[in-house]
Design a protein around this motif. Structure first.
Motif, PDB file in Angstrom:
ATOM      1  N   ILE A 105       4.777 -30.352   1.090  1.00 34.48           N
ATOM      2  CA  ILE A 105       5.102 -29.146   0.324  1.00 34.48           C
ATOM      3  C   ILE A 105       4.011 -28.858  -0.698  1.00 34.48           C
ATOM      4  O   ILE A 105       3.600 -27.710  -0.897  1.00 34.48           O
ATOM      5  N   SER A 106       3.525 -29.906  -1.343  1.00 37.15           N
ATOM      6  CA  SER A 106       2.467 -29.749  -2.330  1.00 37.15           C
ATOM      7  C   SER A 106       1.207 -29.167  -1.698  1.00 37.15           C
ATOM      8  O   SER A 106       0.594 -28.231  -2.234  1.00 37.15           O
ATOM      9  N   GLY A 107       0.799 -29.697  -0.551  1.00 39.72           N
ATOM     10  CA  GLY A 107      -0.374 -29.176   0.146  1.00 39.72           C
ATOM     11  C   GLY A 107      -0.207 -27.720   0.520  1.00 39.72           C
ATOM     12  O   GLY A 107      -1.148 -26.912   0.391  1.00 39.72           O
ATOM     13  N   LEU A 108       0.979 -27.359   0.962  1.00 32.69           N
ATOM     14  CA  LEU A 108       1.281 -25.988   1.366  1.00 32.69           C
ATOM     15  C   LEU A 108       1.229 -25.030   0.173  1.00 32.69           C
ATOM     16  O   LEU A 108       0.529 -24.013   0.192  1.00 32.69           O
ATOM     17  N   VAL A 109       1.935 -25.384  -0.885  1.00 35.67           N
ATOM     18  CA  VAL A 109       2.082 -24.484  -2.038  1.00 35.67           C
ATOM     19  C   VAL A 109       0.800 -24.418  -2.867  1.00 35.67           C
ATOM     20  O   VAL A 109       0.370 -23.334  -3.279  1.00 35.67           O
ATOM     21  N   VAL A 110       0.183 -25.568  -3.119  1.00 35.83           N
ATOM     22  CA  VAL A 110      -1.006 -25.607  -3.969  1.00 35.83           C
ATOM     23  C   VAL A 110      -2.185 -24.914  -3.291  1.00 35.83           C
ATOM     24  O   VAL A 110      -2.941 -24.178  -3.932  1.00 35.83           O
TER      25      VAL A 110
END
Length: 367
Positions: free
Chosen positions: A64-69
């Motif tokens: 999720i972090s990779g996607l959102v950031v």
């Protein structure tokens, strides 16, 4: 639904997903911290023997972090925005939890007298090291007699890996610049290399990470999220993607690649489910997942300190309730105000840069 549509905040419920995952981390830690029980089995491990709730949740956090950031950077295309927003999102809450841990929990839980405890803090090494993501777990006389002894907050280990992913991502985008039309190809190349490296029996790019899948699958989790964000206009995840992901896992579940395939299937299913209308109706008011993650381990150790070994189900419920309450307070009084301050700083820097640019252009015209 295309990923570009999914990344519109109104079209996903990633906040709820993160909160559930943060609670799963607590569940995953419970057996090690509280002790096992004959009427308990980890809910993820029960169905998937190669993993457990904590490891599963952390990897999806990284996805999720990779996607959102990555999407955030692509929408702003500003290294300054990226750095400042990450600092104001991560550091204030972390510092707050560290200070409360040392000067409230530590003083209440240590076996030493107050002055003796304070004298043994070694220039606040617990705060200093964890604040720069160099994991340090010990406080003098705290949790020495626990079933999982001496470790004050074992969750901090993953922060270093997440920040490392941010740094690598930022470096790649800085090298590419704002208008490089080949950024998609160049960003995808390291993602593919990480993908290949993860599949190899001996890793080369990720050789600094040990062979524990709980750790070495974190970069590929983040990279897959980044991959989807970069290709958001071209990639669609729907029911057929979910079906294919499930079938792929079934095909590989008895192989050494089970954990790897399960990761990608889980990421695809998470995206699909968090965009469903019935899930969108459950949107929380605040994303308190970071706070739950920061408080969870400490609260679990504190429960064991006072109550000892109890039924794990009760332990999890008590730990989750207390962690959620503390996370809510942390978000309202620390995270939310500092996120606003971060936006103010970014706007201030942006206005000054624009002002300086205009002044420079005017001088150039006069000359």
């Amino acid at each position: 639904m295309k990923i570009s549509q999914f990344l519109n905040k109104d079209n996903n419920n990633l906040d709820l997903a993160r909160i559930i995952l943060a609670c799963l981390v607590i569940v995953g830690h419970s057996e090690a911290i509280n002790g096992s029980g004959i009427y308990w089995i980890d809910p993820i491990e029960h169905f998937f023997k190669f993993t457990y709730s904590g490891a599963f949740a952390v990897k999806l956090f990284f996805f999720i972090s990779g996607l959102v950031v990555t999407n955030s950077y692509l929408s702003k295309k500003s290294a300054i925005y990226f750095v400042i927003s990450r600092i104001f999102r991560i550091i204030p809450a972390l510092l707050f939890v560290l200070l409360v841990t040392v000067f409230i929990f530590g003083l209440a839980l240590t076996k030493f007298e107050v002055l003796d405890y304070l004298s043994k803090l070694d220039y606040l090494i617990y705060i200093r090291r964890n604040l720069v993501f160099y994991s340090y777990y010990l406080l003098p006389g705290v949790f020495n007699e626990n079933l999982y002894p001496n470790i004050v907050n074992g969750s901090f280990w993953s922060l270093r890996y997440e920040v490392a992913c941010y740094i690598v991502l930022l470096i790649l985008f800085i090298i590419l610049g704002k208008r490089n039309k080949y950024y998609i190809i160049i960003i995808i190349i390291p993602i593919v290399l990480i993908f290949i490296d993860t599949l190899l029996p001996t890793r080369f790019l990720l050789s600094f990470i040990d062979n524990n899948p709980e750790k070495y699958l974190l970069p590929i989790s983040f990279a897959y999220g980044a991959f989807l964000a970069v290709l958001s206009d071209k990639v669609m995840i729907g029911i057929y993607t979910v079906i294919f992901s499930i079938l792929a896992f079934i095909a590989f579940k008895n192989t050494s690649f089970a954990d790897f395939v399960f990761l990608f299937a889980s990421c695809n299913i998470l995206v699909y489910l968090s965009s469903r209308s019935f899930v969108l109706k459950l949107k929380p008011k605040y994303d308190i997942s970071y706070g739950i993650y920061l408080w969870g381990f400490l609260i679990q150790q504190t429960i064991v300190h006072y109550l000892g070994h109890i039924y794990i189900g009760f332990h999890c419920v008590i730990a989750i309730i207390i962690s959620v309450l503390l996370a809510l307070l942390t978000f309202v009084f620390i995270e939310k105000p500092f996120i606003k301050k971060g936006k103010f700083v970014i706007d201030y820097i942006g206005r000054n840069m624009l002002k300086n640019t205009l002044i420079y252009e005017q001088k150039s015209i006069k000359e």
